[in-house]
Enzyme design. Structure first.
Site, PDB file in Angstrom:
ATOM      1  N   GLU A   1      41.983  18.416  -3.607  1.00 33.39           N
ATOM      2  CA  GLU A   1      41.445  18.952  -2.357  1.00 33.39           C
ATOM      3  C   GLU A   1      42.201  18.422  -1.148  1.00 33.39           C
ATOM      4  O   GLU A   1      42.124  18.978  -0.065  1.00 33.39           O
ATOM      5  CB  GLU A   1      39.940  18.685  -2.225  1.00 33.39           C
ATOM      6  CG  GLU A   1      39.532  17.234  -2.217  1.00 33.39           C
ATOM      7  CD  GLU A   1      39.254  16.640  -3.588  1.00 33.39           C
ATOM      8  OE1 GLU A   1      38.495  15.673  -3.647  1.00 33.39           O
ATOM      9  OE2 GLU A   1      39.798  17.116  -4.602  1.00 33.39           O
TER      10      GLU A   1
ATOM     11  N   ARG B   1      37.686   6.998 -11.891  1.00 34.25           N
ATOM     12  CA  ARG B   1      36.277   6.740 -12.149  1.00 34.25           C
ATOM     13  C   ARG B   1      35.794   7.271 -13.489  1.00 34.25           C
ATOM     14  O   ARG B   1      34.770   6.823 -13.999  1.00 34.25           O
ATOM     15  CB  ARG B   1      35.436   7.219 -10.971  1.00 34.25           C
ATOM     16  CG  ARG B   1      35.657   6.300  -9.749  1.00 34.25           C
ATOM     17  CD  ARG B   1      35.106   6.859  -8.459  1.00 34.25           C
ATOM     18  NE  ARG B   1      35.692   8.116  -8.060  1.00 34.25           N
ATOM     19  CZ  ARG B   1      36.876   8.273  -7.451  1.00 34.25           C
ATOM     20  NH1 ARG B   1      37.601   7.210  -7.174  1.00 34.25           N
ATOM     21  NH2 ARG B   1      37.325   9.451  -7.122  1.00 34.25           N
TER      22      ARG B   1
END
Length: 189
Positions: A112, A75
């Site tokens: 994560e 992104r």
């Protein structure tokens, strides 16, 4: 006059934060169970929202003599070329392993929800060139730290990491600042 300008800037920042928060979609359990993914596509699909974000980031970097905006896959690829175009800078794609066609440098890092490797072309920037890292959000900070390491290995001067959203509960912004990387985000989520 200075006080009025500061009030106006604070009001603008508050308006931008509110606008961004109202246009973010949260997708539960994506890309894996337990992850709440912050989806920026509703924000980007509205022309006025996209303009708001780009204008705010352009204002931030206008006077910083940036040579390149490094977009972090995937992104960051949306925003970094827009900033580069608006400010007369170059764009550096920082990609996942195996996606760039020329000789690369690699850096592995933790996400994560897993581990990954980023790559950049060996000629992406010259020593001393001023670079800003751009991504959609800051989660654990691993992606941005890996990108910084790559560009500094090339001799680039990494000025800052920039993003639309900071997810402070995941600790990435604190980790990045502790590592000496200045950050600029438009809102916390």
């Amino acid at each position: 006059m200075v006080e009025q300008a500061e009030r106006t800037a604070a009001q603008d920042a508050s308006r931008i934060r509110s606008h961004i928060r109202s246009h973010i979609r949260t997708v539960q359990d994506w890309p894996q169970p337990g992850v709440a993914f912050r989806d920026i596509t509703p924000l980007l699909s509205a022309p006025a929202s996209l303009r708001l974000i780009v204008d705010a980031l352009v204002a931030r970097y206008r006077d910083q003599r940036v040579a390149h905006f490094a977009g972090l896959e995937a992104r960051g690829f949306i925003l970094a070329p827009l900033l580069a175009y608006e400010l007369g800078a170059g764009f550096i794609p920082v990609r996942k392993q195996g996606k760039l066609p020329y000789r690369t440098l690699s850096q592995s890092y933790d996400l994560e929800y897993g581990q990954a490797t980023l790559e950049v072309h060996v000629d992406a920037c010259a020593p001393g060139e001023r670079v800003v890292l751009i991504d959609d959000l800051i989660a654990t900070g691993g992606t941005m730290l890996a990108a910084r390491t790559l560009l500094e290995r090339l001799g680039g001067e990494v000025l800052e990491g920039g993003a639309i959203i900071d997810l402070p509960a995941l600790g990435g912004s604190a980790r990045l600042r502790a590592a000496g990387l200045p950050l600029f985000t438009l809102c916390d989520f």
